[in-house]
Design an enzyme around this catalytic site. Structure first.
Site, PDB file in Angstrom:
ATOM      1  N   PRO A  60      -2.605  -3.586  23.684  1.00 48.99           N
ATOM      2  CA  PRO A  60      -3.661  -3.355  24.678  1.00 48.99           C
ATOM      3  C   PRO A  60      -5.043  -3.188  24.038  1.00 48.99           C
ATOM      4  O   PRO A  60      -5.171  -2.920  22.841  1.00 48.99           O
ATOM      5  CB  PRO A  60      -3.203  -2.076  25.367  1.00 48.99           C
ATOM      6  CG  PRO A  60      -2.389  -1.366  24.348  1.00 48.99           C
ATOM      7  CD  PRO A  60      -1.709  -2.421  23.534  1.00 48.99           C
ATOM      8  N   THR A  72      -8.797   1.780  19.148  1.00 53.82           N
ATOM      9  CA  THR A  72      -8.419   3.192  19.067  1.00 53.82           C
ATOM     10  C   THR A  72      -6.916   3.272  18.807  1.00 53.82           C
ATOM     11  O   THR A  72      -6.212   2.254  18.822  1.00 53.82           O
ATOM     12  CB  THR A  72      -8.740   3.932  20.382  1.00 53.82           C
ATOM     13  OG1 THR A  72      -7.902   3.413  21.422  1.00 53.82           O
ATOM     14  CG2 THR A  72     -10.196   3.758  20.780  1.00 53.82           C
ATOM     15  N   ASP A  73      -6.411   4.483  18.599  1.00 54.37           N
ATOM     16  CA  ASP A  73      -4.978   4.635  18.343  1.00 54.37           C
ATOM     17  C   ASP A  73      -4.140   4.174  19.525  1.00 54.37           C
ATOM     18  O   ASP A  73      -3.005   3.703  19.352  1.00 54.37           O
ATOM     19  CB  ASP A  73      -4.645   6.103  18.020  1.00 54.37           C
ATOM     20  CG  ASP A  73      -5.173   6.530  16.664  1.00 54.37           C
ATOM     21  OD1 ASP A  73      -5.470   5.627  15.847  1.00 54.37           O
ATOM     22  OD2 ASP A  73      -5.296   7.735  16.434  1.00 54.37           O
ATOM     23  N   CYS A  74      -4.641   4.325  20.744  1.00 52.59           N
ATOM     24  CA  CYS A  74      -3.870   3.909  21.917  1.00 52.59           C
ATOM     25  C   CYS A  74      -4.258   2.524  22.430  1.00 52.59           C
ATOM     26  O   CYS A  74      -3.506   1.907  23.193  1.00 52.59           O
ATOM     27  CB  CYS A  74      -3.977   4.939  23.044  1.00 52.59           C
ATOM     28  SG  CYS A  74      -5.657   5.449  23.431  1.00 52.59           S
ATOM     29  N   TYR A  75      -5.434   2.047  22.016  1.00 58.09           N
ATOM     30  CA  TYR A  75      -5.868   0.687  22.374  1.00 58.09           C
ATOM     31  C   TYR A  75      -6.293  -0.004  21.083  1.00 58.09           C
ATOM     32  O   TYR A  75      -7.468  -0.063  20.746  1.00 58.09           O
ATOM     33  CB  TYR A  75      -7.031   0.723  23.369  1.00 58.09           C
ATOM     34  CG  TYR A  75      -6.676   1.326  24.708  1.00 58.09           C
ATOM     35  CD1 TYR A  75      -5.780   0.693  25.559  1.00 58.09           C
ATOM     36  CD2 TYR A  75      -7.251   2.523  25.132  1.00 58.09           C
ATOM     37  CE1 TYR A  75      -5.452   1.233  26.789  1.00 58.09           C
ATOM     38  CE2 TYR A  75      -6.935   3.075  26.359  1.00 58.09           C
ATOM     39  CZ  TYR A  75      -6.031   2.421  27.183  1.00 58.09           C
ATOM     40  OH  TYR A  75      -5.700   2.957  28.406  1.00 58.09           O
TER      41      TYR A  75
END
Length: 382
Positions: free
Chosen positions: A67, A127-130
């Site tokens: 993502p 980012t770590d989640c995206y």
């Protein structure tokens, strides 16, 4: 004589509702009188089709794998807003593409509705989640989770007649204005226009079910620059007054009623067809909606004056404007419209057909519009 929304909707469900356009009501009232028409007619349909710059669309793309949180977004090289959640955006009708010139957000919206492939490029910080930082792909409206138009200011209640007293040609949002008052331009459907048929918004409010761009939509709030303090003549404002904020699903829409615009010397925009049904609740509703172009006036404004307080040079009816020319101090001035009366008539007629076929019911507003609204200017402070 009084009717309720439920009584009218029951007749719509049974396909027994009597529906007339605002144009048809004018002659009908002249023949029979408002009281008789109020007994016979259940719904009056209105329409407008013209430039509505304060428009755009919210889009959700869905997540790629891996993502991305999109912070910079281009759709066919037109910049869309990257300050929402990861894969949400808002594209505005007046955003412009550097290449090709004359293509903008309104054209992207039209192309989406037409089912065309749109080039999506987006970037993010990672980012770590995206974790993904960029994406380059193509989408159509069918690939999107949600794609709905949200327009902060549509359906202006009357607008200025624009002219130019200077010695040079002006290129404005009111089109090309020739020097020395050689032409004048206007933008209204007059006797068909939604807010001129319900001038004090006695039936139109938050939640009103409408025709928007060839699909169904709703009034979501009062529009920006909502103004109730404009002088009136024959019960309607003589310049820009009330406006509506509108919302509707683009997946239902038809590009016949949504067209990207390139206004030379000004920029890009969008033309949208909007139709609002007016329930015949009482005789007063019919009296207001039977107003004709001969009774609706607008102020002629000199657009060569750069101050926001432009002088009013005269006042003319829409019957005069639609004749193709007006007279001012002995000179003949050619007039032309930036909105389409043919398109407005088509909108009102199609909405009439939907209601007569039992496919479109009316909604009672959950909140009426403000009775008072004033537009403030921006103070430039040092």
């Amino acid at each position: 004589m009084a009717k309720t929304y439920e009584e009218i909707n029951e007749k719509i469900r049974q396909r027994k509702a009597v529906v007339c356009t605002a144009e048809e009501i004018v002659d009908l009232v002249r023949q029979k009188g408002a009281e008789k028409v109020a007994e016979e007619v259940d719904v009056i349909t209105t329409g407008t089709f013209g430039a509505m710059c304060s428009s755009g669309a919210f889009i959700n793309f869905g997540h790629s794998d891996p993502p991305i949180r999109m912070t910079n977004i281009l759709l066919n090289d037109v910049e869309a807003y990257g300050g929402l959640a990861a894969v949400d955006t808002y594209i505005a009708s007046t955003s412009k593409s550097p290449n090709p010139e004359g293509y903008g957000g309104g054209h992207v919206i039209e192309d989406l509705i037409a089912g065309k492939r749109i080039h999506l490029r987006a970037w993010g910080p990672g980012t770590d989640c995206y974790v993904r930082k960029d994406i380059n792909t193509y989408i159509t409206i069918d690939d999107l989770n949600e794609c709905y138009m949200f327009n902060p200011r549509n359906c202006y209640q009357n607008y200025n007649l624009a002219t130019n007293t200077s010695d040079r040609t002006l290129h404005t949002y009111m089109g090309k204005l020739l020097p020395r008052m050689k032409n004048a331009t206007y933008s209204s459907a007059g006797q068909l226009s939604p807010l001129l048929n319900d001038p004090h918004l006695d039936t139109i409010g938050v939640g009103t079910h409408i025709f928007l761009g060839g699909g169904e939509g709703y009034v979501s709030w009062q529009g920006t620059q909502f103004n109730t303090e404009t002088p009136e003549k024959n019960g309607v404002p003589v310049s820009g007054a009330r406006t509506l904020a509108l919302i509707g699903d683009m997946k239902q829409m038809d590009r016949t009623y949504v067209r990207g615009l390139d206004i030379y010397g000004y920029g890009t925009s969008i033309a949208i067809g909007v139709g609002v049904p007016i329930p015949v609740l009482n005789t007063e509703v019919v009296e207001r909606a039977s107003i004709s172009d001969e009774e609706i006036f607008t102020n002629m404004i000199d657009y060569s004056v750069t101050s926001k307080n432009r002088p009013v040079l005269g006042q003319y009816s829409y019957a005069q404007l639609r004749s193709g020319s007006i007279e001012y101090e002995g000179r003949k001035i050619r007039t032309s419209s930036l909105s389409s009366y043919w398109g407005a008539r088509k909108v009102a007629s199609e909405l009439k057909d939907w209601i007569e076929r039992g496919e479109f019911e009316l909604t009672q507003p959950v909140r009426m519009m403000p009775k008072k609204g004033k537009v403030k200017g921006l103070a430039v402070k040092g």
